[in-house]
Motif scaffolding. Structure first.
Motif, mmCIF file in Angstrom:
data_model
loop_
_atom_site.group_PDB
_atom_site.id
_atom_site.type_symbol
_atom_site.label_atom_id
_atom_site.label_comp_id
_atom_site.label_asym_id
_atom_site.label_seq_id
_atom_site.Cartn_x
_atom_site.Cartn_y
_atom_site.Cartn_z
ATOM 1 N N ASN A 31 57.549 9.994 -18.001
ATOM 2 C CA ASN A 31 57.876 10.789 -16.875
ATOM 3 C C ASN A 31 56.305 11.558 -16.424
ATOM 4 O O ASN A 31 55.989 12.203 -17.073
ATOM 5 N N ASP A 32 55.870 11.071 -15.365
ATOM 6 C CA ASP A 32 54.603 11.709 -14.828
ATOM 7 C C ASP A 32 54.700 13.119 -14.393
ATOM 8 O O ASP A 32 53.649 13.801 -14.287
ATOM 9 N N ALA A 33 55.940 13.726 -14.407
ATOM 10 C CA ALA A 33 55.957 14.902 -13.825
ATOM 11 C C ALA A 33 56.059 15.890 -15.017
ATOM 12 O O ALA A 33 55.475 17.073 -14.747
ATOM 13 N N THR A 34 56.138 15.461 -16.323
ATOM 14 C CA THR A 34 56.086 16.335 -17.348
ATOM 15 C C THR A 34 54.639 16.207 -18.041
ATOM 16 O O THR A 34 54.137 14.680 -17.924
ATOM 17 N N ILE A 35 53.874 17.252 -18.268
ATOM 18 C CA ILE A 35 52.435 16.774 -18.587
ATOM 19 C C ILE A 35 51.819 17.370 -19.720
ATOM 20 O O ILE A 35 52.318 18.211 -20.321
ATOM 21 N N TRP A 36 50.743 16.753 -20.235
ATOM 22 C CA TRP A 36 49.967 17.454 -21.210
ATOM 23 C C TRP A 36 48.938 18.251 -20.547
ATOM 24 O O TRP A 36 48.448 17.720 -19.643
ATOM 25 N N HIS A 37 48.839 19.355 -20.988
ATOM 26 C CA HIS A 37 47.648 20.239 -20.057
ATOM 27 C C HIS A 37 46.863 21.044 -21.308
ATOM 28 O O HIS A 37 47.619 21.596 -22.140
ATOM 29 N N SER A 38 45.537 21.010 -21.241
ATOM 30 C CA SER A 38 44.833 21.866 -22.164
ATOM 31 C C SER A 38 45.445 23.445 -21.846
ATOM 32 O O SER A 38 45.854 23.889 -20.733
ATOM 33 N N LYS A 39 44.963 24.084 -22.878
ATOM 34 C CA LYS A 39 45.146 25.548 -22.889
ATOM 35 C C LYS A 39 44.778 26.354 -21.635
ATOM 36 O O LYS A 39 43.276 26.304 -21.869
ATOM 37 N N TRP A 40 45.359 26.765 -20.772
ATOM 38 C CA TRP A 40 44.593 27.771 -19.902
ATOM 39 C C TRP A 40 45.119 29.100 -19.593
ATOM 40 O O TRP A 40 44.661 29.895 -19.024
ATOM 41 N N SER A 41 46.394 29.621 -20.502
ATOM 42 C CA SER A 41 46.696 30.797 -20.281
ATOM 43 C C SER A 41 45.850 31.805 -21.339
ATOM 44 O O SER A 41 45.459 31.371 -22.191
ATOM 45 N N GLY A 42 45.679 32.966 -20.912
ATOM 46 C CA GLY A 42 44.624 33.970 -21.651
ATOM 47 C C GLY A 42 43.400 33.542 -21.360
ATOM 48 O O GLY A 42 42.415 33.470 -20.361
ATOM 49 N N THR A 43 42.389 32.902 -22.429
ATOM 50 C CA THR A 43 41.230 32.583 -22.394
ATOM 51 C C THR A 43 41.283 30.954 -22.448
ATOM 52 O O THR A 43 41.792 30.367 -23.452
ATOM 53 N N PRO A 44 41.112 30.129 -21.331
ATOM 54 C CA PRO A 44 41.389 28.770 -21.367
ATOM 55 C C PRO A 44 40.552 28.217 -22.424
ATOM 56 O O PRO A 44 39.184 28.560 -22.613
ATOM 57 N N ALA A 45 40.853 27.285 -23.003
ATOM 58 C CA ALA A 45 40.047 26.432 -23.981
ATOM 59 C C ALA A 45 38.878 25.699 -23.440
ATOM 60 O O ALA A 45 39.187 25.069 -22.236
ATOM 61 N N PRO A 46 37.847 25.722 -23.764
ATOM 62 C CA PRO A 46 36.567 24.922 -23.151
ATOM 63 C C PRO A 46 36.819 23.604 -23.085
ATOM 64 O O PRO A 46 37.120 23.094 -24.045
ATOM 65 N N LEU A 47 36.036 22.982 -22.106
ATOM 66 C CA LEU A 47 35.886 21.291 -22.245
ATOM 67 C C LEU A 47 34.892 21.104 -23.528
ATOM 68 O O LEU A 47 34.214 22.011 -23.737
ATOM 69 N N PRO A 48 35.078 19.781 -24.111
ATOM 70 C CA PRO A 48 35.792 19.006 -23.770
ATOM 71 C C PRO A 48 37.315 18.953 -24.520
ATOM 72 O O PRO A 48 37.372 19.795 -25.478
ATOM 73 N N ARG B 103 37.043 21.825 -10.709
ATOM 74 C CA ARG B 103 38.007 23.066 -10.491
ATOM 75 C C ARG B 103 38.064 24.030 -11.726
ATOM 76 O O ARG B 103 38.434 25.167 -11.367
ATOM 77 N N GLY B 104 38.029 23.657 -12.777
ATOM 78 C CA GLY B 104 37.986 24.438 -13.867
ATOM 79 C C GLY B 104 37.912 23.839 -15.110
ATOM 80 O O GLY B 104 37.745 22.546 -15.212
ATOM 81 N N PRO B 105 38.091 24.329 -16.304
ATOM 82 C CA PRO B 105 37.727 24.090 -17.567
ATOM 83 C C PRO B 105 38.985 23.020 -18.336
ATOM 84 O O PRO B 105 39.404 23.361 -19.616
ATOM 85 N N TRP B 106 39.844 22.272 -17.351
ATOM 86 C CA TRP B 106 40.777 21.875 -17.564
ATOM 87 C C TRP B 106 40.953 20.343 -17.899
ATOM 88 O O TRP B 106 40.415 19.756 -17.277
ATOM 89 N N THR B 107 42.138 19.884 -18.883
ATOM 90 C CA THR B 107 42.288 18.460 -18.820
ATOM 91 C C THR B 107 44.031 18.217 -18.706
ATOM 92 O O THR B 107 44.508 19.297 -19.279
ATOM 93 N N SER B 108 44.405 17.308 -18.032
ATOM 94 C CA SER B 108 45.825 17.017 -17.862
ATOM 95 C C SER B 108 46.060 15.729 -18.038
ATOM 96 O O SER B 108 45.110 14.847 -17.516
ATOM 97 N N ALA B 109 47.206 15.265 -18.087
ATOM 98 C CA ALA B 109 47.786 13.790 -18.251
ATOM 99 C C ALA B 109 49.125 13.826 -17.902
ATOM 100 O O ALA B 109 49.936 14.704 -18.484
ATOM 101 N N GLY B 110 49.571 12.947 -17.188
ATOM 102 C CA GLY B 110 51.034 12.852 -16.967
ATOM 103 C C GLY B 110 51.579 11.748 -17.824
ATOM 104 O O GLY B 110 52.624 12.221 -18.664
ATOM 105 N N GLU B 111 51.093 10.616 -18.162
ATOM 106 C CA GLU B 111 51.330 9.757 -19.270
ATOM 107 C C GLU B 111 49.975 8.815 -19.609
ATOM 108 O O GLU B 111 49.061 8.852 -18.853
#
Length: 846
Positions: A257-274, A357-365
């Motif tokens: 399901n592309d609508a459910t995702i993995w997302h890097s930690k963003w709440s509180g202090t976002p985890a930095p890239l990579p 846009r920010g220090p984030w990474t996400s993926a649908g599948e």
């Protein structure tokens, strides 16, 4: 008249502007991606940019302009730094026509074959040396400006790792004789040298070849000769994941399901890239590509710069097997490995967010691909280029495939009164082009029916009331009587009576119910069927009849009756006698409306319906598949196995052994987009109801694509796009060899041979004495069919009763019911005990 001239001027200006933009954009290699406005610290889901809407286009109510980013190629333009070019010959006396000019960034300087003194004869070739190995998927050819001389007509493209060993061409075809940039795609693979050969000059003006600029495109999608690996038992872990503000766990990339995702930690202090995510297959497998699906609900976290590494133990990861930078868009991305790896663990590491846009990474599948086994997954032939986008196709006797689109090579259509056509010779691979003016008919987005005598009837579309006929026996087009109701996107089928039936088609022509009518081959006229309104057969599309009566699935039966079995969830029986009538036939089991899906007849009175979506566009497609069985007036529907991939705008083809192959489509159907493309075909087995993956496609096939069974038992899949100057125009196709024809090493299996006894014509109920070389197990008739817009109501598989009549001789009985074997041209196949088909013999039944 004035408004038409203004419209034509607007189109011309837009075309010129976009062509210039593309030419400049192709030369600005390495341009930094567009940067969006920074998001707030919390990367809340953002709505995706509204897909381009046909109905609000300024061009016309039905012919849209291209989206603003239409000229961006589907794959990255490779950096030309350090490249060199050499040619088979070049002009240095009469002009500076050196090969190096195709890499100088100036469209005014050209490579030209030698023309002073005694011109060098065709063919001419130019070779690009990248001085490094890179994954290449297309050659972008820009013709010279100011002159038409030297534009290639027939061409081929070859690749080499060392400049010495070239192998077979990866692409061949014929280019249109115009000034537009040409993107010549092929199956992506690693190479250092790329060679373009011009075999003819497009306008036959002389023995010349020229080019202003040449660019190469990199990795766009899953490489050829691969297959999706089964994700059963896989697990995923990540360097970090969001669990407080949302369910952003790594496991979501494996749930389908592309609508459910993995997302890097963003709440509180976002985890930095990579950020990295690791797939554990829990077994060692050969892996050659990683497929990345961006999240479907917004742009935040789209992967930009990335690397992929593999491991056998999860502790030691070697040097990256793939690296690059993905564009900031919603399309499915692939990291093609430079070599196949035997690994258990595959890790994707993202070092930048595509839009910054920010220090984030996400993926649908996330999916992984490995080498395909030809005997299990089939194989693809080279890409064949067409001088048009094959939006509609029809299979013809003599191993020919007829294709047509609109009034111009890459235009939408527009009641211009002429159509571009092409014929592919399946024996030689050559494509010839012709513009059809004599019928006064722009046959873009038409209805199609294969007539009882083998001719092709084409109705409506851009010239919405017109009807034209192609006769393969004479290779000639002629006009027939116009319909009573102007239509576009209508459905058609031949009837058991020999008449042709049409219904729906509100995409074009004046508003109102597009009731049925029938064309008589005897009088060449149309009779109205006021008792067959389109409304009962419509879907609940929010766009109304403009979309809800499009592309109906029609199956003709005995006595001039038709079962309309979709895409509406309600099915209907239609009678074409007298004024006609329409009556409910029940719902298609628990299926919703399935516009952009399709149906195919795989046995007598048995059909399979596949995919589709509740609305024509901008609604998620479904994985649902159903069987529909007809016994007299009784219709029964049932769920069968689900597709592995949700698909809208796909094409389905029934094979001589009764299995059904499904090609292309999108998980979220949007016309003129290659986002959410499904590149893995699937094969449905009626014995098990299960779908299995086939070898992946090199080029997306979505809106305006086609697929056809060929006389040798293989399948043509091509087209997609036709949206002005956008990057999703796919003026090409490829032939797929199903697994039933191949050994494990890719060599062809021995095939049955029909050696005689098949007349050019046979009557319903006739018995044929067919001779073969060796024993065969069965015979089957496959109706020569025509496809457009995911719909092919001409497909029909009719298994035949046969008995042995001596050594190498069989009595083969043709059904007497013309509701079973519709009048028309069929391909007769013999099959052995393993289901391997012969080459077909054509026979017209009627």
């Amino acid at each position: 008249m004035q408004s038409r001239r203004l419209l034509a001027l607007t189109r011309a200006l837009r075309r010129s502007y976009l062509l210039i933009a593309f030419s400049l954009g192709s030369l600005l290699v390495g341009l930094t991606p567009w940067l969006g406005v920074a998001s707030p610290a919390r990367p809340s889901p953002e709505p995706a940019p509204a897909p381009f809407d046909q109905q609000t286009a300024v061009d016309s109510p039905h012919h849209p302009i291209a989206p603003a980013n239409a000229m961006e190629p589907a794959a990255p333009v490779l950096d030309r730094a350090g490249w060199t070019a050499t040619a088979s010959d070049e002009e240095t006396v009469g002009e500076n026509g050196r090969a190096a000019n195709v890499l100088d960034g100036n469209t005014a300087t050209i490579w030209h074959s030698k023309w002073t003194g005694t011109p060098a004869p065709l063919p001419h070739s130019i070779t690009i040396d990248m001085h490094r190995t890179a994954v290449v998927s297309a050659l972008v050819y820009l013709p010279r400006t100011g002159s038409a001389n030297g534009r290639p007509g027939e061409y081929s493209i070859s690749l080499s790792a060392d400049g010495q060993n070239w192998g077979n061409p990866v692409a061949t075809g014929t280019l249109a004789d115009d000034a537009s940039a040409k993107t010549l795609g092929f199956a992506p693979q690693g190479a250092r040298f790329v060679r373009l050969t011009g075999h003819t000059e497009a306008g036959n003006r002389g023995p010349w070849t020229s080019a202003a600029e040449i660019n190469l495109l990199g990795d766009p999608g899953t490489p050829a000769a691969t297959v999706d690996l089964s994700r059963s038992g896989w697990t995923a872990t990540a360097s970090d994941e969001e669990t407080s503000g949302e369910n952003g766990r790594a496991a979501n990339v494996l749930d389908g399901n592309d609508a459910t995702i993995w997302h890097s930690k963003w709440s509180g202090t976002p985890a930095p890239l990579p950020h990295s995510i690791t797939i554990d297959m829990h077994r060692t497998a050969a892996v050659s590509a990683l497929v990345y699906h961006p999240r479907s609900d917004g742009p935040n976290g789209r992967a930009g710069a990335y690397t992929v590494a593999t491991s056998t133990d999860g502790a030691t990861f070697g040097a990256p097997v793939a690296s690059g930078t993905w564009r900031d868009d919603e399309t499915v991305k692939t990291a093609t490995f430079t070599r196949t790896e035997n690994a258990r663990y595959v890790r994707l590491t993202v070092t930048s967010e595509a839009g910054n846009r920010g220090p984030w990474t996400s993926a649908g599948e996330i999916r992984l691909s490995g080498p395909a086994s030809p005997a299990v997954h089939g194989s693809w032939d080279r890409i064949t280029g067409f001088p048009l986008v094959p939006v509609a196709t029809a299979v013809l006797p003599g191993d020919k495939l007829l294709a047509w689109s609109a009034y111009a090579v890459d235009r939408f259509g527009g009641s211009n009164g002429y159509t571009q056509t092409a014929i592919l010779d399946l024996k030689t691979g050559k494509v010839t082009q012709r513009r059809i003016d004599n019928t006064g008919h722009d046959m873009f987005c038409p209805g199609i029916a294969m007539l009882a005598d083998g001719r092709v009837l084409v109705t409506g579309g851009s010239n919405a009331e017109k009807a034209s006929i192609y006769d393969p026996a004479t290779d000639a087009w002629s006009a027939t009587t116009s319909m009573n109701i102007a239509r576009g996107y209508q459905a058609m089928t031949l009837l058991s009576t020999g008449e042709a039936f049409v219904l729906g088609g509100s995409w074009s022509g004046a508003g109102g119910d597009k009731a049925g009518e029938a064309w008589s081959p005897d009088t060449r006229t149309w009779r109205k069927l006021p008792g067959v309104p389109a409304a009962p057969a419509q879907t609940a599309d929010p766009a109304g009849p403009y979309r809800s009566d499009n592309h109906m699935w029609l199956y003709a039966t005995s006595g001039g009756k038709v079962l309309q079995l979709g895409p509406s969830k309600q099915m209907n029986w239609i009678s074409t006698s007298g004024n006609g009538s329409i009556a409910p036939a029940g719902n298609r089991a628990d299926s919703p409306d399935a516009m952009t899906g399709n149906a195919v007849s795989y046995d007598i009175g048995k059909l399979l319906t596949l995919g589709g979506s509740p609305a024509y566009e901008k609604t998620p497609a479904t994985r649902l598949a159903y069987t529909v069985s007809i016994s007299g007036e009784q219709v029964q529907s049932a769920r069968t196995g689900d597709l592995e991939h949700a698909r809208g705008f796909s094409n389905s083809v029934v094979l001589p052994d009764g299995k059904v192959a499904v090609f292309g489509g999108q998980a979220y159907p949007v016309p003129f987009s290659d986002a959410t493309s499904v590149l893995t075909p699937e094969l449905w087995d009626p014995a098990t109801g299960a779908f299995t993956p086939l070898a992946t496609m090199a080029i997306p096939r979505n809106y305006h694509s086609v697929a056809n069974l060929l006389p040798d038992g293989r399948i043509f899949s091509g087209g997609g796009g036709l949206c002005g100057d956008c990057a999703t125009n796919h003026a090409d196709g490829a032939v797929f060899t199903p697994p039933y024809l191949l050994n494990a090493d890719g060599s062809p299996k021995p095939r049955p041979v029909i050696s005689g006894g098949v007349p050019p014509r046979a009557a319903p109920g006739a018995s044929l004495t067919v001779s073969t070389q060796g024993q065969v197990a069965s015979f089957v008739l496959m109706r020569a069919a025509a496809a457009t817009h995911s719909t092919d109501n001409d497909q029909r598989r009719v298994p035949l009763v046969s008995t042995a009549a001596g050594s190498g001789s069989y009595t083969v009985s043709i059904p007497s019911d013309t509701g079973v074997v519709l009048p028309g041209t069929y391909m007769l196949f013999a099959l052995d005990a393993q289901g391997v088909p012969s080459l077909a013999k054509f026979v017209t039944v009627g």
